[in-house]
Design an enzyme around this catalytic site. Structure first.
Site, PDB file in Angstrom:
ATOM      1  N   ARG A 105       4.859  88.097  64.717  1.00  0.00           N
ATOM      2  CA  ARG A 105       6.033  87.884  63.850  1.00  0.00           C
ATOM      3  C   ARG A 105       7.206  88.536  64.563  1.00  0.00           C
ATOM      4  NH1 ARG A 105       6.724  88.552  57.398  1.00  0.00           N
ATOM      5  NH2 ARG A 105       5.724  86.524  57.639  1.00  0.00           N
ATOM      6  N   HIS A 132       8.133  78.944  60.489  1.00  0.00           N
ATOM      7  CA  HIS A 132       7.057  79.674  59.805  1.00  0.00           C
ATOM      8  C   HIS A 132       5.892  78.697  59.569  1.00  0.00           C
ATOM      9  CE1 HIS A 132       5.086  82.762  57.729  1.00  0.00           C
ATOM     10  NE2 HIS A 132       5.848  82.920  56.668  1.00  0.00           N
ATOM     11  N   GLN A 135       2.909  79.273  57.027  1.00  0.00           N
ATOM     12  CA  GLN A 135       3.258  79.138  55.615  1.00  0.00           C
ATOM     13  C   GLN A 135       3.245  77.672  55.190  1.00  0.00           C
ATOM     14  OE1 GLN A 135       4.197  81.836  53.311  1.00  0.00           O
ATOM     15  NE2 GLN A 135       3.657  80.127  51.977  1.00  0.00           N
ATOM     16  N   ASP A 221      13.668  79.417  49.128  1.00  0.00           N
ATOM     17  CA  ASP A 221      13.333  80.667  49.817  1.00  0.00           C
ATOM     18  C   ASP A 221      14.533  81.601  49.643  1.00  0.00           C
ATOM     19  OD1 ASP A 221      12.152  82.553  51.497  1.00  0.00           O
ATOM     20  OD2 ASP A 221      12.529  81.441  53.350  1.00  0.00           O
ATOM     21  N   CYS A 261       7.638  80.710  49.280  1.00  0.00           N
ATOM     22  CA  CYS A 261       6.718  81.411  50.181  1.00  0.00           C
ATOM     23  C   CYS A 261       6.526  82.875  49.794  1.00  0.00           C
ATOM     24  CB  CYS A 261       7.200  81.285  51.624  1.00  0.00           C
ATOM     25  SG  CYS A 261       8.774  82.095  51.959  1.00  0.00           S
ATOM     26  N   ARG A 289      -2.670  81.083  52.052  1.00  0.00           N
ATOM     27  CA  ARG A 289      -2.406  81.629  53.391  1.00  0.00           C
ATOM     28  C   ARG A 289      -3.722  82.111  54.009  1.00  0.00           C
ATOM     29  NH1 ARG A 289       2.593  83.642  54.752  1.00  0.00           N
ATOM     30  NH2 ARG A 289       1.633  83.858  56.817  1.00  0.00           N
TER      31      ARG A 289
HETATM   32  N1  NVA Z   1      12.831  83.016  55.372  1.00  0.00           N
HETATM   33  C1  NVA Z   1      12.211  84.292  55.089  1.00  0.00           C
HETATM   34  C2  NVA Z   1      10.740  84.103  54.875  1.00  0.00           C
HETATM   35  C3  NVA Z   1       9.989  85.357  54.572  1.00  0.00           C
HETATM   36  C4  NVA Z   1       8.503  85.136  54.446  1.00  0.00           C
HETATM   37  C5  NVA Z   1      12.496  85.267  56.213  1.00  0.00           C
HETATM   38  O1  NVA Z   1      12.460  84.838  57.377  1.00  0.00           O
HETATM   39  O2  NVA Z   1      12.759  86.428  55.934  1.00  0.00           O
HETATM   40  N1   CP Z   2       5.440  84.486  52.926  1.00  0.00           N
HETATM   41  C1   CP Z   2       5.284  85.472  53.830  1.00  0.00           C
HETATM   42  O1   CP Z   2       5.224  85.234  55.038  1.00  0.00           O
HETATM   43  O2   CP Z   2       5.186  86.709  53.286  1.00  0.00           O
HETATM   44  P1   CP Z   2       5.219  88.107  54.047  1.00  0.00           P
HETATM   45  O3   CP Z   2       6.613  88.296  54.589  1.00  0.00           O
HETATM   46  O4   CP Z   2       4.869  89.117  52.995  1.00  0.00           O
HETATM   47  O5   CP Z   2       4.220  88.088  55.174  1.00  0.00           O
END
Ligand code: NVA
Ligand code: CP
Length: 307
Positions: A105, A132, A135, A221, A261, A289
């Site tokens: 990540r 992502h 997800q 989101d 998500c 997930r």
């Molecule tokens: N779009 C959000 C998703 C978090 C799971 C982010 O990137 O923070």
């Molecule tokens: N939806 C998702 O990726 O959640 P986290 O940021 O908690 O991993």
């Protein structure tokens, strides 16, 4: 070195591979629900690198690998040499000699691509600024569980044209469904950044209500994704009319699902009434997930497995 198979964005797999994977995820989930041990990844090790916060991604990968018979190691930027400037290429060389699969990540997609280019083992995108895919794999599996095939259906995306939105758009091209996108002015989809081949599977709407009309799934989101915190104040103002509420769900239709998500901000991108309402499947989505990524890791490490 033969290149291993990676999962860096949704379009890394074909429609035929997704068809296999959705069946496989259902099989793995059913086995887990029946308390039947299944350890195809015995003795395999997953390394998880987090440069951003996480609850679901860490938990689902770590629990998933343990349930498949392997083990998982958590690294973050703060406690590893990655945060002290070790080149990502060097980290990839070292980590991929010690483990069997890597999940990352991070910020720019370019970082994960550089890692993958230097890795001997499969690399999985656990979220970047651009995409992502894990997800959306879980989200589409959740849609299939509730409503059957997503082909030909309409998904309404309300809010930011972020990593989630880009990945929905890639999925629509691959699996042949439509996405109605509504973003505030200045936050529109950039097809090139989304990694799209064309514009045939999405339509942009100025009015979020119109984007929701007749949709089979309404999804949104956070207004400010991780890494964009400096823009938060401006975003709160710009996105104020892009909250998914009961009126939007009403025009979508009584059978329309709602997904997010998570983590969610009730009263910002979604009203409490919608996310906690009867059309919301966010808890199934979060649970999936786990099952989806177990299917993904099995596929990347073992290829297609006979049921
Ligand atoms: N779009 C959000 C998703 C978090 C799971 C982010 O990137 O923070
Ligand atoms: N939806 C998702 O990726 O959640 P986290 O940021 O908690 O991993």
């Amino acid at each position: 070195m033969t290149q291993p198979k990676h999962y860096l964005q949704f379009k890394d797999f074909s429609a035929e591979e997704y068809a296999y994977l959705f069946d496989r995820i259902a099989w793995i989930k059913a086995k887990f629900k029946a308390y039947e041990p299944y350890h195809p990844l015995f003795d395999r090790t997953l390394v998880m690198i987090f440069e951003k916060a996480s609850t679901r991604t860490r938990l689902s990968f770590e629990a998933g690998m343990a349930q498949l018979g392997g083990s998982a190691i958590y690294l973050n930027t703060r406690d590893s040499q990655l945060g002290r400037g070790e080149p990502v290429e060097d980290a990839a060389q070292v980590m991929s000699r010690m483990c069997d699969v890597v999940m990352i990540r991070t910020f720019e997609q370019e970082i994960i691509e550089r890692f993958a280019a230097n890795s001997r083992v499969p690399v999985i995108n656990g979220l970047t600024n651009e995409y992502h895919p894990c997800q959306i794999l879980a989200d589409i599996h959740t849609f299939i569980e509730h409503r059957g095939s997503i082909q030909g259906r309409t998904v309404a995306w309300i809010g930011d044209s972020n990593n989630m939105c880009n990945t929905w758009l890639q999925a629509a091209e691959l699996l042949d469904f439509n996405v109605h996108v509504s973003t505030p002015p200045g936050y529109e989809v950039e097809p090139e950044r989304a990694g799209l081949y064309g514009t045939s599977h999405f339509e942009q709407f100025a009015d979020p209500l119109e984007a929701c009309r007749g949709a089979d799934l309404v999804t949104t989101d956070v207004w400010t994704s991780m890494g964009f915190e400096a823009e938060n104040e401006a975003r709160m103002k710009a996105f104020a009319d892009w909250q998914v509420d009961a009126e939007m769900m009403a025009v979508a239709g009584k059978d329309a699902l709602f997904m997010h998500c998570l983590p969610a901000h009730r009263g910002e991108e979604v009203s409490a009434e919608v996310i906690d309402g009867p059309n919301s499947v966010v808890w199934d989505e979060a649970e999936n997930r786990l099952h989806a990524q177990k299917g993904l890791m099995e596929y990347l490490l073992l290829g297609k497995v006979e049921a």
